[in-house]
Design an enzyme around this catalytic site. Structure first.
Site, PDB file in Angstrom:
ATOM      1  N   ASP A  72      -6.792   4.776  -3.763  1.00 48.29           N
ATOM      2  CA  ASP A  72      -6.345   5.021  -2.391  1.00 48.29           C
ATOM      3  C   ASP A  72      -4.976   5.684  -2.339  1.00 48.29           C
ATOM      4  O   ASP A  72      -4.046   5.283  -3.049  1.00 48.29           O
ATOM      5  CB  ASP A  72      -6.295   3.699  -1.613  1.00 48.29           C
ATOM      6  CG  ASP A  72      -7.680   3.182  -1.274  1.00 48.29           C
ATOM      7  OD1 ASP A  72      -8.633   3.980  -1.245  1.00 48.29           O
ATOM      8  OD2 ASP A  72      -7.806   1.959  -1.042  1.00 48.29           O
ATOM      9  N   HIS A  82     -12.373   6.988  -6.547  1.00 51.61           N
ATOM     10  CA  HIS A  82     -11.027   7.337  -6.085  1.00 51.61           C
ATOM     11  C   HIS A  82     -10.094   6.147  -6.147  1.00 51.61           C
ATOM     12  O   HIS A  82     -10.501   4.997  -6.314  1.00 51.61           O
ATOM     13  CB  HIS A  82     -11.070   7.882  -4.657  1.00 51.61           C
ATOM     14  CG  HIS A  82     -11.444   6.846  -3.626  1.00 51.61           C
ATOM     15  ND1 HIS A  82     -12.731   6.384  -3.452  1.00 51.61           N
ATOM     16  CD2 HIS A  82     -10.687   6.171  -2.720  1.00 51.61           C
ATOM     17  CE1 HIS A  82     -12.752   5.481  -2.479  1.00 51.61           C
ATOM     18  NE2 HIS A  82     -11.525   5.331  -2.029  1.00 51.61           N
ATOM     19  N   HIS A 121     -12.070   2.905  -7.207  1.00 48.38           N
ATOM     20  CA  HIS A 121     -13.214   2.242  -6.580  1.00 48.38           C
ATOM     21  C   HIS A 121     -14.153   3.261  -5.964  1.00 48.38           C
ATOM     22  O   HIS A 121     -13.801   4.438  -5.798  1.00 48.38           O
ATOM     23  CB  HIS A 121     -12.741   1.191  -5.573  1.00 48.38           C
ATOM     24  CG  HIS A 121     -11.840   1.724  -4.504  1.00 48.38           C
ATOM     25  ND1 HIS A 121     -10.509   1.997  -4.723  1.00 48.38           N
ATOM     26  CD2 HIS A 121     -12.085   2.055  -3.216  1.00 48.38           C
ATOM     27  CE1 HIS A 121      -9.966   2.453  -3.603  1.00 48.38           C
ATOM     28  NE2 HIS A 121     -10.898   2.523  -2.674  1.00 48.38           N
ATOM     29  N   ARG A 162      -9.766  -3.558   6.482  1.00 50.44           N
ATOM     30  CA  ARG A 162      -8.923  -3.267   5.321  1.00 50.44           C
ATOM     31  C   ARG A 162      -7.447  -3.429   5.659  1.00 50.44           C
ATOM     32  O   ARG A 162      -6.975  -2.965   6.688  1.00 50.44           O
ATOM     33  CB  ARG A 162      -9.159  -1.824   4.852  1.00 50.44           C
ATOM     34  CG  ARG A 162      -8.255  -1.418   3.701  1.00 50.44           C
ATOM     35  CD  ARG A 162      -8.534  -0.004   3.223  1.00 50.44           C
ATOM     36  NE  ARG A 162      -8.396   0.958   4.281  1.00 50.44           N
ATOM     37  CZ  ARG A 162      -9.312   1.861   4.606  1.00 50.44           C
ATOM     38  NH1 ARG A 162     -10.439   1.933   3.951  1.00 50.44           N
ATOM     39  NH2 ARG A 162      -9.084   2.688   5.591  1.00 50.44           N
TER      40      ARG A 162
END
Ligand code: OGA
Ligand code: MN
Length: 299
Positions: free
Chosen positions: A126, A124, A274, A289
């Site tokens: 983000d 995917h 990723h 993150r």
């Protein structure tokens, strides 16, 4: 329409835009991981403010290599935020903002363990369900399992380059619908689906997007969030979408990062997809993150 399957043999492994010469780096040392993407960066301390030249080299390295890896950078959350913020404003990329005590705003700490199962193991990009998907993400390992929990990256410009020509033509002007509530991602919001769907409705994105800074044509559909390709009979659109998503799964277009506590990966979310391997359950993995909404206006 039937889409030709990929045949074995050499691939097109172009790392840079056609008009770019590889940069010479004077302040940082790069160690490449794979032909087109991924480089480990040494010689910089990310806990300190970056001076202009170092920042410029890191930025150029990010555009050239699409994902940068750093070792032994046990940053505080504040330093993590400060580093990511050099590129642009941060935001909390969760649909429902995370609130934690003593946390730094927009640095999201997430833990996976026996009860909280990781669902990052699908290819995917983000936030493509947002009108403006994040420009990039700085992910830092706090606690990692003894083995497993690697993150894999795939070069989506190379994914485009390696489509058969007739497929490149078929997707040229296509538009797709992206929707966060499509798959597993919606599970954690199951009790508020309707309300959140109204707040963050599906958006249209080009199937092939030009990277705003490198100009490279980049395949911009992913299995997590792309619901359908518009303008084709449903079955044909779905077959095309599946064929395009499979491009991220070509090993030669990937690199893989083995984490240690204090490791950092900084990816250009406009260049790669990723995949967080889930081969460590029920062990614990704790990551932080910082998502960068968009780039600061260029100075
Ligand atoms: C993310 C993500 C993968 C991982 O943070 O957006 O997909 O390996 N992480 O944790
Ligand atoms: Mn992700």
């Amino acid at each position: 329409m039937k889409f030709a399957a990929r045949s074995p043999g050499p691939l097109v492994l172009r790392r840079l835009p056609e008009t770019w010469e590889p940069a010479v780096f004077r302040h940082i040392t790069l160690t490449p991981c794979a032909p087109t993407l991924g480089a480990q960066v040494d010689g910089v301390d990310l806990s300190r403010a970056l001076d202009r030249e170092v920042f410029a080299e890191l930025d150029r390295a990010l555009l050239e290599w699409k994902v940068l890896f750093f070792r032994e950078q046990p940053l505080s959350e504040a330093a993590h935020a400060a580093f990511a913020e050099r590129w642009g404003p941060l935001f909390d990329d969760q649909l429902v903002p995370t609130h934690r005590d003593n946390s730094v705003e927009n640095v999201v700490v997430f833990e996976r363990n026996a009860e909280t199962v990781g669902l990052e193991n699908g290819w995917h990009c983000d936030g493509t369900f947002r009108p403006e998907p994040p420009m990039g993400t700085v992910l830092r390992a706090i606690e990692v399992p003894a083995l497993g929990g690697d993150t894999l990256f795939a070069d989506m410009a190379a994914a485009y380059d390696n489509l058969p020509e007739e497929l490149q033509e078929a997707v040229e002007e296509r538009v797709a619908v992206h929707d966060w509530s499509l798959g597993a991602y919606s599970g954690k919001y199951a009790d508020r689906l309707d309300e959140l769907r109204a707040e963050v409705p599906p958006v249209e994105q080009p199937v092939v997007r030009r990277h705003p800074l490198t100009g490279r044509k980049t395949l911009f559909v992913n299995r997590f969030f792309t619901r359908e390709i518009l303008g084709l009979p449903r079955e044909e659109g779905d077959a095309l979408l599946a064929r395009l998503c499979a491009q991220a799964e070509i090993p030669e277009l990937q690199c893989r990062f083995r984490w240690r506590p204090g490791s950092i990966a900084f990816w250009d979310n406009q260049a790669v997809q990723h995949y967080g391997a889930n081969d460590y359950w029920p062990e614990r993995r704790v990551m932080a993150r910082a998502s960068i909404a968009h780039r600061h206006a260029r100075e």
